[in-house]
Design an enzyme around this catalytic site. Structure first.
Site, short mmCIF file in Angstrom:
data_model
loop_
_atom_site.label_atom_id
_atom_site.label_comp_id
_atom_site.label_asym_id
_atom_site.label_seq_id
_atom_site.Cartn_x
_atom_site.Cartn_y
_atom_site.Cartn_z
N ASN A 1 103.90 56.95 78.17
CA ASN A 1 102.45 57.02 78.07
C ASN A 1 101.97 58.44 78.37
O ASN A 1 102.54 59.14 79.22
CB ASN A 1 101.76 56.01 78.99
CG ASN A 1 102.11 56.16 80.45
OD1 ASN A 1 103.24 56.48 80.80
ND2 ASN A 1 101.14 55.93 81.31
N ILE A 2 100.96 58.87 77.63
CA ILE A 2 100.38 60.20 77.81
C ILE A 2 98.87 60.01 77.95
O ILE A 2 98.18 59.77 76.96
CB ILE A 2 100.73 61.12 76.62
CG1 ILE A 2 102.25 61.20 76.45
CG2 ILE A 2 100.11 62.51 76.84
CD1 ILE A 2 102.70 61.81 75.14
N CYS B 1 99.76 55.02 74.56
CA CYS B 1 100.77 54.25 75.30
C CYS B 1 102.17 54.60 74.80
O CYS B 1 102.37 55.03 73.66
CB CYS B 1 100.53 52.76 75.09
SG CYS B 1 98.91 52.17 75.60
N GLU C 1 104.55 52.68 73.88
CA GLU C 1 104.98 51.90 72.72
C GLU C 1 104.57 52.61 71.42
O GLU C 1 105.35 52.72 70.48
CB GLU C 1 104.34 50.51 72.73
CG GLU C 1 104.67 49.67 73.93
CD GLU C 1 103.63 49.80 75.04
OE1 GLU C 1 103.32 50.95 75.45
OE2 GLU C 1 103.14 48.76 75.50
N CYS D 1 99.63 46.46 75.84
CA CYS D 1 98.20 46.18 75.83
C CYS D 1 97.80 45.62 74.45
O CYS D 1 98.57 45.66 73.49
CB CYS D 1 97.41 47.44 76.17
SG CYS D 1 97.39 48.70 74.86
N CYS E 1 98.19 48.04 71.51
CA CYS E 1 99.58 48.19 71.04
C CYS E 1 100.07 46.95 70.31
O CYS E 1 100.81 47.05 69.33
CB CYS E 1 100.50 48.51 72.22
SG CYS E 1 100.33 50.20 72.81
ZN ZN Z 1 99.25 50.01 74.80
#
Ligand code: ZN
Length: 134
Positions: A41-42, A51, A53, A94, A97
């Site tokens: 994650n950034i 995220c 993913e 989430c 995603c």
């Molecule tokens: Zn996410």
């Protein structure tokens, strides 16, 4: 193979940029050929964060993996840890995603996480039932 995904997801969490929520996520995406793409994650205070993913998927696409072959993607491992800790905990994708991934994978695509010392397995359909165009 899931153990290798877990190892890579844990490793990449240490590259996370998460100064706001201080939760470091690592993801490892497995393709049919056995290649693994990782992402962390950034976060960003000014604009939308990304995220782990979605980083893993966009890395795969930008390195030539297909966007229109849903059979190409087998599984993604997602783990997280507090910034101050080396103890990993479950990190379930989430909603953003889940919807993002649904465009690129089939309904049997596995979403894996690590909870209480063991790998837990979901399908994307478990996490995003009755979605459009799964
Ligand atoms: Zn996410």
């Amino acid at each position: 193979m899931y153990e290798e995904l877990l190892k890579k997801a844990k490793q990449v969490s240490y590259y996370s940029h998460s100064p706001y929520n201080k939760f470091c996520v690592g993801a490892a995406l497995l393709t049919r050929s056995g290649k693994i793409y990782t992402g962390c994650n950034i976060d960003n205070h000014g604009i939308s964060s990304i995220c782990g993913e979605r980083v893993a998927f966009t890395k795969a696409f930008s390195e030539g993996e297909p966007t229109k072959d849903k059979e190409n993607y087998v599984a993604i491992m997602v783990v997280g840890r507090k910034e101050s800790s080396d103890k990993f905990e479950a990190a379930i994708p989430c909603g953003y995603c889940r919807q993002f991934m649904s465009e690129f994978v089939n309904k049997n695509f596995k979403v894996l996480t690590y909870e209480e010392g063991r790998i837990v397995e979901y399908t994307l359909e478990d996490l995003l039932p009755n979605s459009f165009d799964l």
